[in-house]
Scaffold this active site. Sequence first.
Site, short mmCIF file in Angstrom:
data_model
loop_
_atom_site.label_atom_id
_atom_site.label_comp_id
_atom_site.label_asym_id
_atom_site.label_seq_id
_atom_site.Cartn_x
_atom_site.Cartn_y
_atom_site.Cartn_z
N HIS A 140 44.45 31.26 35.74
CA HIS A 140 43.38 30.26 35.01
C HIS A 140 43.31 30.19 33.57
CE1 HIS A 140 42.80 28.93 38.95
NE2 HIS A 140 41.81 29.83 39.42
N GLU A 177 42.04 21.72 43.58
CA GLU A 177 42.53 21.75 42.21
C GLU A 177 43.62 20.91 41.99
OE1 GLU A 177 42.54 26.12 41.42
OE2 GLU A 177 41.15 26.03 43.53
N HIS A 234 37.97 23.23 38.48
CA HIS A 234 37.75 24.32 39.52
C HIS A 234 36.40 24.14 39.92
CE1 HIS A 234 38.03 27.98 41.70
NE2 HIS A 234 39.36 27.96 41.19
C1 GLA Z 1 42.08 29.59 42.64
C2 GLA Z 1 43.07 30.64 42.99
C3 GLA Z 1 42.24 31.60 43.91
C4 GLA Z 1 41.15 32.31 43.28
C5 GLA Z 1 40.16 31.16 42.75
C6 GLA Z 1 39.03 31.63 41.94
O1 GLA Z 1 41.62 28.81 43.62
O2 GLA Z 1 44.01 30.14 43.71
O3 GLA Z 1 43.16 32.71 44.26
O4 GLA Z 1 41.48 32.98 42.03
O5 GLA Z 1 40.88 30.19 41.86
O6 GLA Z 1 38.44 32.69 42.52
#
Ligand code: GLA
Length: 381
Positions: free
Chosen positions: A134, A346, A209
């Site tokens: 991220h 996402e 997110h």
């Molecule tokens: C995304 C990732 C997950 C996790 C979340 C945050 O969805 O794919 O594995 O890291 O973000 O917790």
Amino acid sequence: MKKVITFIAGALLLAACTPKAQVEPYELISAEAFDTTLNGQAVTLFTMVNKNGMAAQVTNYGARLVSLWVPARDGSFKDVVWGYESIADYLDPGTDVYSGPVVGRYGNRINKGRFTLDGKEYQLTINDGENHLHGGSGGFWSKVWQGRSVINADSSESVVLTYQSPDGEEGYPGNLSITVTYTLTNENQLVIGYEATTDAPTVINPTSHSYFNLHGTTAQSTNSHVLQINAGSFTPTDAGLIPTGEIASVEGTPLDFRQPTPIGERIEADFEPMKLAKGYDHNWVLDKTGSAFSEAAVVYEPATGIVMTVTTDQPGMQFYSGNFMDGKDTGKRGDKHNFRTGVAFETQNFPDAPNHPNFPNPVLRPGETYMQTCIYAFGTK
Ligand code: GLA
């Protein structure tokens, strides 16, 4: 610190239009609870309300969605996203930093934080096991963006947020300029638009997110949500959730959501990709050609009647079922963030695309403009 604002105007308007509907006023977070300065930059909370009484609150700290009040079947309003009640809560190390922000430059994972672009290798920060997640520990979600409110010609409201990401930030090349625009339309859509330019070749994949719970409270699990994903394949991963590069069919697997299915129905299935992710945490390859705008997912909660439709021009969508949530932190209205009480959708390029030539191209070059639009639209049935 929290000052409660009761949203009476919308309630009165709705009451006038539908005299028999049960209308509950709702409580918005006060802008004062976000009034601070971080690294010399002012933090603000923006509130948008549409003519149906739907409201969205956005802070420029992480370009983050804080609240999203949508109508339920019974005429009441539910806040369908996780969030916290003040900027102090967001800065508390115990809170979930991925609650509602824009993540990036590259959303999701990059294998060992490494990629090669035009023959040069780049090393990004590592913040998820041995991988980059991220945008890193100082990703977009942690920055104070410049923000302003806009009233559009059709009377809808927008919040426009910009951020200048310097060359080398978290290891990414190029000075990147990014604008994220949240618009709350009078058709009960939250539209998130992205635009970015760079002065040197870089990779980019920002995404929103938010953790949604269409019950409007984490007292109830999101496993009851009925989900449809318009995707015939997904990108399998290794144990670190890094794609292997394969594009596999969902046919005959618990990842086949082409027919609406309750999230909880197959979540404990004995299927290797779900064992690795401890539930759903995969990138679905959306059924589309190129960058066509398409309906990626429809999510429905039978108890409240709320239906959310996710529409995107992106090739993929990460559906994460909250497998790492542990109830240790508390959000708005005392909501405990318990196991599987929030789901993320996402819209994105594929994780680790910079290391997979067969995935859609994630490179942005000088002179080009990166663009993305995602719409979360709300209704009831
Ligand atoms: C995304 C990732 C997950 C996790 C979340 C945050 O969805 O794919 O594995 O890291 O973000 O917790």
